[in-house]
Enzyme design. Structure first.
Site, PDB file in Angstrom:
ATOM      1  N   ARG A 173       0.868  -1.183   0.000  1.00 38.77           N
ATOM      2  CA  ARG A 173       0.000   0.000   0.000  1.00 38.77           C
ATOM      3  C   ARG A 173       0.897   1.222   0.000  1.00 38.77           C
ATOM      4  NH1 ARG A 173       2.515   1.840   3.652  1.00 38.77           N
ATOM      5  NH2 ARG A 173       0.988   3.499   3.744  1.00 38.77           N
ATOM      6  N   GLY A 174       0.259   2.409  -0.101  1.00 41.05           N
ATOM      7  CA  GLY A 174       1.033   3.634  -0.278  1.00 41.05           C
ATOM      8  C   GLY A 174       1.106   3.904  -1.770  1.00 41.05           C
ATOM      9  N   ARG A 182      -7.809  -0.287  -6.463  1.00 47.88           N
ATOM     10  CA  ARG A 182      -8.022   0.815  -5.515  1.00 47.88           C
ATOM     11  C   ARG A 182      -8.230   2.096  -6.323  1.00 47.88           C
ATOM     12  NH1 ARG A 182      -4.262   1.104  -0.366  1.00 47.88           N
ATOM     13  NH2 ARG A 182      -6.144   2.125   0.426  1.00 47.88           N
ATOM     14  N   GLN A 191      -1.676   2.507   9.991  1.00 48.01           N
ATOM     15  CA  GLN A 191      -0.395   2.588   9.269  1.00 48.01           C
ATOM     16  C   GLN A 191       0.660   3.372  10.043  1.00 48.01           C
ATOM     17  OE1 GLN A 191      -3.418   3.153   7.914  1.00 48.01           O
ATOM     18  NE2 GLN A 191      -3.510   2.619   5.761  1.00 48.01           N
ATOM     19  N   ASP A 225      -1.970  10.735  -2.016  1.00 46.05           N
ATOM     20  CA  ASP A 225      -2.359   9.743  -3.032  1.00 46.05           C
ATOM     21  C   ASP A 225      -2.688  10.396  -4.361  1.00 46.05           C
ATOM     22  OD1 ASP A 225      -2.899   8.393  -0.347  1.00 46.05           O
ATOM     23  OD2 ASP A 225      -2.878   6.783  -1.818  1.00 46.05           O
ATOM     24  N   ASN A 278      -5.366  12.511   0.720  1.00 49.89           N
ATOM     25  CA  ASN A 278      -4.465  11.647   1.486  1.00 49.89           C
ATOM     26  C   ASN A 278      -5.285  10.888   2.524  1.00 49.89           C
ATOM     27  OD1 ASN A 278      -1.777  10.669   2.043  1.00 49.89           O
ATOM     28  ND2 ASN A 278      -1.827  11.844   3.941  1.00 49.89           N
ATOM     29  N   LYS A 279      -4.599  10.043   3.254  1.00 49.62           N
ATOM     30  CA  LYS A 279      -5.244   9.170   4.245  1.00 49.62           C
ATOM     31  C   LYS A 279      -6.244   9.923   5.112  1.00 49.62           C
ATOM     32  CE  LYS A 279      -4.896   5.694   4.552  1.00 49.62           C
ATOM     33  NZ  LYS A 279      -5.929   4.977   3.764  1.00 49.62           N
TER      34      LYS A 279
HETATM   35  O1  MRU Z   1      -4.418   3.219   2.353  1.00 46.95           O
HETATM   36  P1  MRU Z   1      -2.941   3.408   2.175  1.00 46.95           P
HETATM   37  O2  MRU Z   1      -2.134   2.827   3.275  1.00 46.95           O
HETATM   38  O3  MRU Z   1      -2.487   2.957   0.815  1.00 46.95           O
HETATM   39  O4  MRU Z   1      -2.768   4.984   2.241  1.00 46.95           O
HETATM   40  C1  MRU Z   1      -1.482   5.527   2.152  1.00 46.95           C
HETATM   41  C2  MRU Z   1      -1.473   6.991   2.268  1.00 46.95           C
HETATM   42  O5  MRU Z   1      -2.476   7.636   2.443  1.00 46.95           O
HETATM   43  C3  MRU Z   1      -0.149   7.663   2.080  1.00 46.95           C
HETATM   44  O6  MRU Z   1      -0.059   8.822   2.852  1.00 46.95           O
HETATM   45  C4  MRU Z   1       0.005   8.048   0.595  1.00 46.95           C
HETATM   46  O7  MRU Z   1      -0.249   6.946  -0.220  1.00 46.95           O
HETATM   47  C5  MRU Z   1       1.351   8.572   0.291  1.00 46.95           C
HETATM   48  S1  MRU Z   1       2.551   7.297   0.367  1.00 46.95           S
HETATM   49  C6  MRU Z   1       4.062   7.913  -0.050  1.00 46.95           C
END
Ligand code: MRU
Length: 342
Positions: free
Chosen positions: A46-47, A89, A195, A236, A245-246
């Site tokens: 993920r990320g 996703r 995370q 993202d 973002n998250k």
């Molecule tokens: O749901 P995830 O764990 O994929 O979400 C990740 C994030 O929101 C990160 O902050 C984002 O992808 C940047 S990663 C360099």
């Protein structure tokens, strides 16, 4: 940190299973692109940048599977593979950017499938190396914003684990520490997938970066008490009007603004989608059990009560101090001007 994802010498995809961290460092090895697609969906990887590289490597595996088909059948099968990978996703730009980049190679050559496959595999490997280089540049650009003695809050995990290596939001911190600055990290836990608690804390601890974990609800107070000097988060997707973002990023940005604390977003250019606006983006909604059951184990909500699980939120540019890319640090206007053609 070791790379979160790699292309192996025997043409397989090797990745850390992030669902097992921080308790177990275990690797998954895939030779079927369908399994890579599942690994993105269930968040073994993920990320945004790591998802992008996984998607590219998934496409590369698909070319190997289909390379002995006649060209029309090859193209049709690759189209299906691209659709499957893109459906995993919806929010991170990098996923779509990576699949499209692989597709461009396929579409722009007159070669036969075995040669196309070699080209796509090569491009996926290049993309993985590029990711590390880009992150190091983000590190250099962002390290100048950090002063010796700073404590930096980050949300979610935008570190090495969210990329191939080195990270985006954690890159300036890594570089500043390499430069000899004393930098400390505060990771908020990042409910519901944790995370921050599980991944950011793990990789900082692994790499001996001083880190403390707080509950998500503590960051406002910590800022008020003067215990946080700067905030750096990843993203993202960056549209012309906001940063996705998250979930929870927006609230951290509001608290930072109220407390006059600089709030930076680290964004590789692969995350920029400046021809889009907020309404163009699908915010992923995940299984409500991620909210109702802690780590899928303990139900914390009464039977019959509905939970909502938005995975990302929207932070308007007015709350940002700057965006750190591999090319520099930008305001909204500067970013749009610089990447207009991108
Ligand atoms: O749901 P995830 O764990 O994929 O979400 C990740 C994030 O929101 C990160 O902050 C984002 O992808 C940047 S990663 C360099």
């Amino acid at each position: 940190m070791i790379p979160s994802i790699e292309w192996t010498d025997d043409n397989k995809v090797k990745m850390i299973d992030q669902t097992l961290l921080p308790h177990e460092l275990k690797f998954l090895i895939f030779e079927d692109y369908r399994d890579v697609a599942v690994s993105i969906k269930v968040m073994n990887i993920r990320g945004a940048p790591a998802i992008g590289v996984a998607a590219a490597m998934g496409m590369a595996l698909a070319t190997i599977e289909y390379k002995f088909l006649p060209i029309e059948k090859f193209l049709k099968s690759m189209d299906e593979a691209a659709h499957l990978i893109k459906s995993t996703r919806p929010t991170a730009s990098n996923l779509f950017w990576a699949v499209d980049r692989m597709w461009k190679i396929i579409a722009s050559t007159n070669e036969m499938p075995p040669v196309i496959s070699e080209l796509v595999v090569e491009e996926a490997k290049i993309m993985a190396q590029e990711d590390i280089n880009v992150n190091k540049s983000i590190g250099k650009n962002g390290a100048d914003l950090l002063e010796d003695g700073d404590t930096v809050l980050t949300h979610c995990n935008a570190g090495s684990l969210a990329t191939v290596q080195y990270g985006t939001a954690l890159a300036p911190i890594r570089t500043a520490i390499e430069q000899g600055k004393d930098i400390r990290v505060i990771a908020d836990e990042t409910r519901p997938r944790l995370q921050g608690a599980q991944l950011t804390a793990y990789e900082c601890h692994y790499d001996k970066i001083p880190v403390k974990v707080i509950s998500d609800t503590s960051s406002g107070l910590m800022m008020m008490l003067g215990k946080i000097d700067k905030v750096i988060v990843g993203t993202d997707r960056v549209t012309s009007d906001a940063v996705f973002n998250k979930i929870g990023t927006y609230l951290v940005a509001l608290a930072a603004k109220d407390n006059k604390i600089p709030f930076y977003v680290a964004a590789p250019s692969s995350t920029l989608s400046l021809n889009e606006t907020i309404g163009d983006v699908t915010i992923e909604q995940r299984d409500s059990r991620e909210v109702s059951d802690v780590l899928g184990k303990v139900q914390i909500v009464p039977d019959g009560v509905e939970c909502l699980n938005y995975a990302f939120d929207i932070t308007p540019f007015r709350l940002l101090t700057g965006i750190i890319t591999e090319h520099g640090v930008f305001t909204q206007e500067e970013l749009i001007k610089k990447y207009k053609e991108y």
